[in-house]
Write a protein that holds these residues in place. Structure first.
Motif, PDB file in Angstrom:
ATOM      1  N   LYS A   1      21.023   2.546  -8.663  1.00 46.36           N
ATOM      2  CA  LYS A   1      20.328   3.278  -7.596  1.00 46.36           C
ATOM      3  C   LYS A   1      21.285   3.634  -6.454  1.00 46.36           C
ATOM      4  O   LYS A   1      21.335   4.781  -6.009  1.00 46.36           O
TER       5      LYS A   1
ATOM      6  N   GLY B   1      -0.474  -0.864  -7.833  1.00 48.79           N
ATOM      7  CA  GLY B   1       0.280  -1.590  -6.819  1.00 48.79           C
ATOM      8  C   GLY B   1       0.038  -0.902  -5.498  1.00 48.79           C
ATOM      9  O   GLY B   1       0.387   0.273  -5.322  1.00 48.79           O
TER      10      GLY B   1
ATOM     11  N   LEU C   1       4.917  -3.888 -10.736  1.00 44.54           N
ATOM     12  CA  LEU C   1       5.993  -4.700 -11.310  1.00 44.54           C
ATOM     13  C   LEU C   1       6.602  -4.000 -12.526  1.00 44.54           C
ATOM     14  O   LEU C   1       6.183  -2.915 -12.901  1.00 44.54           O
TER      15      LEU C   1
ATOM     16  N   GLY D   1       0.911  -2.107  -2.291  1.00 46.68           N
ATOM     17  CA  GLY D   1       1.603  -2.851  -1.245  1.00 46.68           C
ATOM     18  C   GLY D   1       2.458  -1.915  -0.430  1.00 46.68           C
ATOM     19  O   GLY D   1       2.079  -0.770  -0.148  1.00 46.68           O
ATOM     20  N   ASN D   2       3.630  -2.396  -0.070  1.00 48.17           N
ATOM     21  CA  ASN D   2       4.524  -1.633   0.786  1.00 48.17           C
ATOM     22  C   ASN D   2       4.848  -0.266   0.177  1.00 48.17           C
ATOM     23  O   ASN D   2       4.858   0.749   0.875  1.00 48.17           O
TER      24      ASN D   2
ATOM     25  N   ARG E   1      12.808 -11.267  -3.842  1.00 49.12           N
ATOM     26  CA  ARG E   1      11.425 -11.290  -4.333  1.00 49.12           C
ATOM     27  C   ARG E   1      10.895 -12.713  -4.372  1.00 49.12           C
ATOM     28  O   ARG E   1      11.596 -13.614  -4.848  1.00 49.12           O
TER      29      ARG E   1
ATOM     30  N   THR F   1      10.365   3.462   1.538  1.00 52.34           N
ATOM     31  CA  THR F   1      10.314   3.532   0.068  1.00 52.34           C
ATOM     32  C   THR F   1       9.166   4.440  -0.365  1.00 52.34           C
ATOM     33  O   THR F   1       9.340   5.319  -1.227  1.00 52.34           O
TER      34      THR F   1
ATOM     35  N   HIS G   1      -3.325  -6.501  -8.140  1.00 49.02           N
ATOM     36  CA  HIS G   1      -3.501  -7.750  -8.891  1.00 49.02           C
ATOM     37  C   HIS G   1      -4.926  -8.287  -8.800  1.00 49.02           C
ATOM     38  O   HIS G   1      -5.283  -9.195  -9.528  1.00 49.02           O
TER      39      HIS G   1
ATOM     40  N   ASN H   1       6.449  -9.384  -1.996  1.00 47.12           N
ATOM     41  CA  ASN H   1       6.026 -10.568  -1.230  1.00 47.12           C
ATOM     42  C   ASN H   1       7.026 -11.040  -0.179  1.00 47.12           C
ATOM     43  O   ASN H   1       6.957 -12.188   0.272  1.00 47.12           O
TER      44      ASN H   1
HETATM   45  P1  NAD Z   1       4.305  -5.665  -2.352  1.00 44.93           P
HETATM   46  O1  NAD Z   1       4.362  -7.137  -2.455  1.00 44.93           O
HETATM   47  O2  NAD Z   1       4.161  -5.057  -0.996  1.00 44.93           O
HETATM   48  O3  NAD Z   1       3.127  -5.078  -3.283  1.00 44.93           O
HETATM   49  C1  NAD Z   1       3.048  -5.352  -4.646  1.00 44.93           C
HETATM   50  C2  NAD Z   1       1.768  -4.741  -5.152  1.00 44.93           C
HETATM   51  O4  NAD Z   1       1.708  -4.900  -6.575  1.00 44.93           O
HETATM   52  C3  NAD Z   1       0.520  -5.416  -4.593  1.00 44.93           C
HETATM   53  O5  NAD Z   1      -0.457  -4.428  -4.316  1.00 44.93           O
HETATM   54  C4  NAD Z   1       0.051  -6.289  -5.763  1.00 44.93           C
HETATM   55  O6  NAD Z   1      -1.336  -6.513  -5.747  1.00 44.93           O
HETATM   56  C5  NAD Z   1       0.446  -5.417  -6.945  1.00 44.93           C
HETATM   57  N1  NAD Z   1       0.519  -6.167  -8.192  1.00 44.93           N
HETATM   58  C6  NAD Z   1       1.157  -7.337  -8.437  1.00 44.93           C
HETATM   59  N2  NAD Z   1       0.946  -7.724  -9.702  1.00 44.93           N
HETATM   60  C7  NAD Z   1       0.165  -6.782 -10.276  1.00 44.93           C
HETATM   61  C8  NAD Z   1      -0.396  -6.609 -11.569  1.00 44.93           C
HETATM   62  N3  NAD Z   1      -0.192  -7.505 -12.521  1.00 44.93           N
HETATM   63  N4  NAD Z   1      -1.153  -5.503 -11.809  1.00 44.93           N
HETATM   64  C9  NAD Z   1      -1.391  -4.602 -10.846  1.00 44.93           C
HETATM   65  N5  NAD Z   1      -0.883  -4.710  -9.596  1.00 44.93           N
HETATM   66  C10 NAD Z   1      -0.122  -5.790  -9.315  1.00 44.93           C
HETATM   67  O7  NAD Z   1       5.631  -5.137  -3.082  1.00 44.93           O
HETATM   68  P2  NAD Z   1       6.381  -3.764  -2.876  1.00 44.93           P
HETATM   69  O8  NAD Z   1       7.477  -3.996  -1.888  1.00 44.93           O
HETATM   70  O9  NAD Z   1       5.389  -2.668  -2.656  1.00 44.93           O
HETATM   71  O10 NAD Z   1       7.085  -3.594  -4.289  1.00 44.93           O
HETATM   72  C11 NAD Z   1       6.435  -3.004  -5.412  1.00 44.93           C
HETATM   73  C12 NAD Z   1       7.476  -2.506  -6.394  1.00 44.93           C
HETATM   74  O11 NAD Z   1       8.348  -1.598  -5.724  1.00 44.93           O
HETATM   75  C13 NAD Z   1       8.395  -3.585  -6.974  1.00 44.93           C
HETATM   76  O12 NAD Z   1       8.750  -3.202  -8.285  1.00 44.93           O
HETATM   77  C14 NAD Z   1       9.620  -3.507  -6.081  1.00 44.93           C
HETATM   78  O13 NAD Z   1      10.784  -4.009  -6.717  1.00 44.93           O
HETATM   79  C15 NAD Z   1       9.693  -2.019  -5.876  1.00 44.93           C
HETATM   80  N6  NAD Z   1      10.464  -1.611  -4.708  1.00 44.93           N
HETATM   81  C16 NAD Z   1      10.181  -2.059  -3.462  1.00 44.93           C
HETATM   82  C17 NAD Z   1      10.940  -1.610  -2.394  1.00 44.93           C
HETATM   83  C18 NAD Z   1      10.634  -1.989  -0.969  1.00 44.93           C
HETATM   84  O14 NAD Z   1      11.282  -1.456  -0.057  1.00 44.93           O
HETATM   85  N7  NAD Z   1       9.671  -2.852  -0.700  1.00 44.93           N
HETATM   86  C19 NAD Z   1      12.009  -0.731  -2.603  1.00 44.93           C
HETATM   87  C20 NAD Z   1      12.265  -0.267  -3.885  1.00 44.93           C
HETATM   88  C21 NAD Z   1      11.479  -0.716  -4.931  1.00 44.93           C
END
Ligand code: NAD
Length: 433
Positions: free
Chosen positions: A111, A235, A312, A237-238, A91, A207, A260, A165
Motif C-alpha cells: 500500500k 463493517g 475483516l 466502524g471507522n 489491532r 480512510t 458483528h 478496535n
Molecule cells: P473498527 O474497529 O472501527 O470497525 C470494525 C467493524 O467491523 C465494526 O463495525 C465491527 O462490528 C465489524 N465486524 C467485525 N467482525 C465482523 C464480522 N465477523 N462480520 C461483520 N462485521 C464485523 O475497525 P476499522 O478501523 O473500521 O477497520 C476495518 C477494516 O479496515 C480492517 O480490515 C482494517 O484493517 C481496515 N483499515 C482500517 C484503517 C483505519 O484507518 N482504521 C485503515 C486501513 C484499513
C-alpha cells in the motif's frame, strides 16, 4: 544496471507458517505469485516480498482490576523497510495471530509503495477481546505492549497507528509510554493521535474518505452514477461508517449494513446519521428501528451496485462472489477478498478496487501527521483533504493505466506498481554485507 535473470522460483517457505489455504498470509502469497511474471529482472528479488524482515512476539502481562494477572500475546511485524521506516496499525482482536499480522504488514508494504509514501510496511496486534477489559486494564495492556515493542518502534524506525478496535486514545497512551521510556516527548512515534497531541485534522475520517474518493473515480470509469446508486457496507466502524456517510452525502442510497452484531436493510436507503448514532450508543447495528433485520448470508445476495467490505479479511469468498449483484467492490478492509473470489469477480466483469489503494487514505493522512509532527507546523483540514484527494487520485490513475496497459485486474496492477518500487529500492540499496 541489473543483469537479466529469470524470475526466482518460490523457495522453501517459512518453517513457522502453518496456515490454511484461505488465511490472510496465503492470500497475500497468492497475490505476490500473480505479480512476479510482470516484474522482469526485478523478479530476482521477489523472495524478499514473501518474508517479513522482522517479527517480534511479546508477552504482555497485566494486573487485572480484581488483582489477578493475565498474559496476552502481542506482535509487531516489520515486513519490509526498503523504502523507509515501517508504518502500519495495531489491532486488538481475539483472533489476532502472527500470520495475520504478517499479512497485514505485507499489505502495508504494498500500500505505502502503491501510493508513493516513503515508508516500508509494518503491523502490530494483541490477541485480546478489548470489550472484556475495563478502561484501566486497556490502558495498562497498551502501555506494557508499547514498552515491549519499544525496542523496534520509533519515529525513524516504525510508526504504529490505529486499526480494528484501537483509536486516538490508545495512540495517546502509546505516544506517552514511548516518550516516558526515552525521556522526552516524541509525538512522531505514532499517528492517529488526538489533535492536541500532534494529531492531524482529517485523520479520523481519512480512510473512509479514501474509500469514497477511489470509489468515485472507479464508478465514473464504469459509467455508474453515484446519484441514487445502492450501496451495501459490511463493517460499520471507522472505515465503513465514514464511507457510508460520504456516499450518502453524494446522493447514493446505503441500503444494507452488516456488522458483528447483525445486519439491517432498507430498500429506500438507511438514515446513515441515525444509524451511526445508534451504533455509538449500542455498539452495533442490531436493533436499529426503521429497518429490516438481515440474516447473515442474505447480505451478499441483495440488490445493490456498490459493495464495500470494511470489516475483516477473507469475507468475500468464492460463493459470495458468485452471488453478488454488485458492479463495483470497494475494499475498505484489508484482504477481504479471497484469491478464488477475485477470479470469479473478474470473470463476471465486476470491478474490484483493491485494499492497497482503496483504504490508503488513512495511511496517507498518517504520513501528513508524521510530517507535521517533525516540522511542528500544522495544516488546515481543507489543506489535508485537498492533498489527500490529489495523492489518491494520482495513485488511482497510475494503477488504472497500468491495468489497461497490461490487461490485468486493478489488484495485480497495484502490485506491479508497488512491487517495482519496493524491489527497485531493494536492488539499489543492495544486500548487506
Ligand atoms: P473498527 O474497529 O472501527 O470497525 C470494525 C467493524 O467491523 C465494526 O463495525 C465491527 O462490528 C465489524 N465486524 C467485525 N467482525 C465482523 C464480522 N465477523 N462480520 C461483520 N462485521 C464485523 O475497525 P476499522 O478501523 O473500521 O477497520 C476495518 C477494516 O479496515 C480492517 O480490515 C482494517 O484493517 C481496515 N483499515 C482500517 C484503517 C483505519 O484507518 N482504521 C485503515 C486501513 C484499513
Amino acid at each position: 544496471m541489473l543483469q537479466q535473470i529469470p524470475p526466482a522460483s518460490r523457495q522453501d517457505h517459512l518453517s513457522y507458517i502453518h496456515s490454511h489455504a484461505d488465511s490472510p498470509w496465503q492470500t497475500y502469497l497468492a497475490q505476490v505469485d500473480r505479480v512476479v511474471p510482470y516484474l522482469g529482472p526485478l523478479a530476482r528479488w521477489a523472495e524478499t516480498l514473501r518474508r517479513p524482515k522482522r517479527a517480534l512476539i511479546v508477552d504482555v502481562p497485566i494486573e487485572m482490576d480484581d488483582g489477578s494477572v493475565r498474559h496476552f500475546e502481542g506482535f509487531r511485524v516489520q515486513h519490509n523497510l526498503s523504502r523507509g521506516p515501517g508504518k502500519g496499525g495495531v489491532r486488538y482482536h481475539p483472533q489476532v495471530t502472527l500470520e495475520e499480522v504478517m499479512a497485514l504488514a505485507a499489505w502495508m508494504t504494498v500500500k505505502n509503495a502503491a501510493v508513493g509514501l516513503p515508508y516500508g510496511g509494518a503491523k502490530g496486534g494483541i490477541r485480546v477481546d478489548p470489550t472484556q477489559l475495563s478502561i484501566k486494564e486497556l490502558e495498562r495492556m497498551t502501555r506494557r505492549y508499547t514498552s515491549e515493542i519499544g525496542i523496534i518502534i520509533g519515529p525513524q524506525q516504525d510508526i504504529p497507528a490505529p486499526d480494528v478496535n484501537t483509536n486516538p486514545q490508545i495512540m495517546a497512551w502509546m505516544m506517552d509510554t514511548y516518550s516516558m521510556n526515552i525521556g522526552g516527548t516524541s509525538t512522531g512515534v505514532v499517528t492517529g493521535k488526538p489533535v492536541q497531541l500532534g494529531g492531524s485534522l482529517g485523520r479520523v475520517k481519512a480512510t473512509g474518505r479514501g474509500v469514497f474518493v477511489t470509489g468515485r473515480e472507479a464508478a465514473r470509469r464504469i459509467g455508474l452514477d453515484l446519484q441514487g446508486a445502492r450501496v451495501a457496507v459490511q463493517g460499520f466502524g471507522n472505515v465503513g461508517g465514514v464511507a457510508a456517510e460520504l456516499f450518502a452525502d453524494a446522493g447514493a442510497k446505503v441500503v444494507a449494513v452488516q456488522d458483528h452484531t447483525g445486519g439491517v436493510y432498507r430498500e429506500d436507503g438507511l438514515d446513515v446519521a441515525r444509524l451511526l448514532a445508534h451504533v455509538h450508543e449500542r455498539h452495533g447495528v442490531a436493533g436499529f428501528a426503521g429497518a429490516q433485520a438481515l440474516a447473515g448470508e442474505d447480505f451478499w445476495g441483495l440488490d445493490y451496485e456498490v459493495l464495500i467490505p470494511a470489516a475483516l479479511e477473507g469475507q468475500l469468498t468464492e460463493t459470495r462472489a458468485r452471488r453478488t449483484k454488485a458492479r463495483l467492490v470497494l475494499e475498505g478492509a484489508n484482504g477481504p477478498t479471497l484469491p478464488a473470489a477475485d477470479d470469479v469477480l473478474h470473470d463476471r466483469g465486476i470491478l474490484v478496487v483493491p485494499d492497497v489503494i482503496c483504504n490508503a487514505g488513512g495511511v496517507t493522512v498518517s504520513y501528513f501527521e508524521w510530517v507535521q509532527d517533525f516540522s511542528s507546523f500544522f495544516w488546515s483540514e481543507d489543506e489535508i483533504n485537498a492533498r489527500l484527494e490529489k495523492i489518491l487520485v494520482g495513485a488511482f490513475v497510475s494503477i488504472w493505466e497500468t491495468s489497461e496497459r497490461l490487461k490485468v485486474p486493478l489488484r495485480t496492477a497495484a502490485f506491479v506498481v508497488a512491487c517495482e518500487r519496493v524491489l527497485e529500492a531493494r536492488a539499489e540499496r543492495g544486500l548487506y554485507p
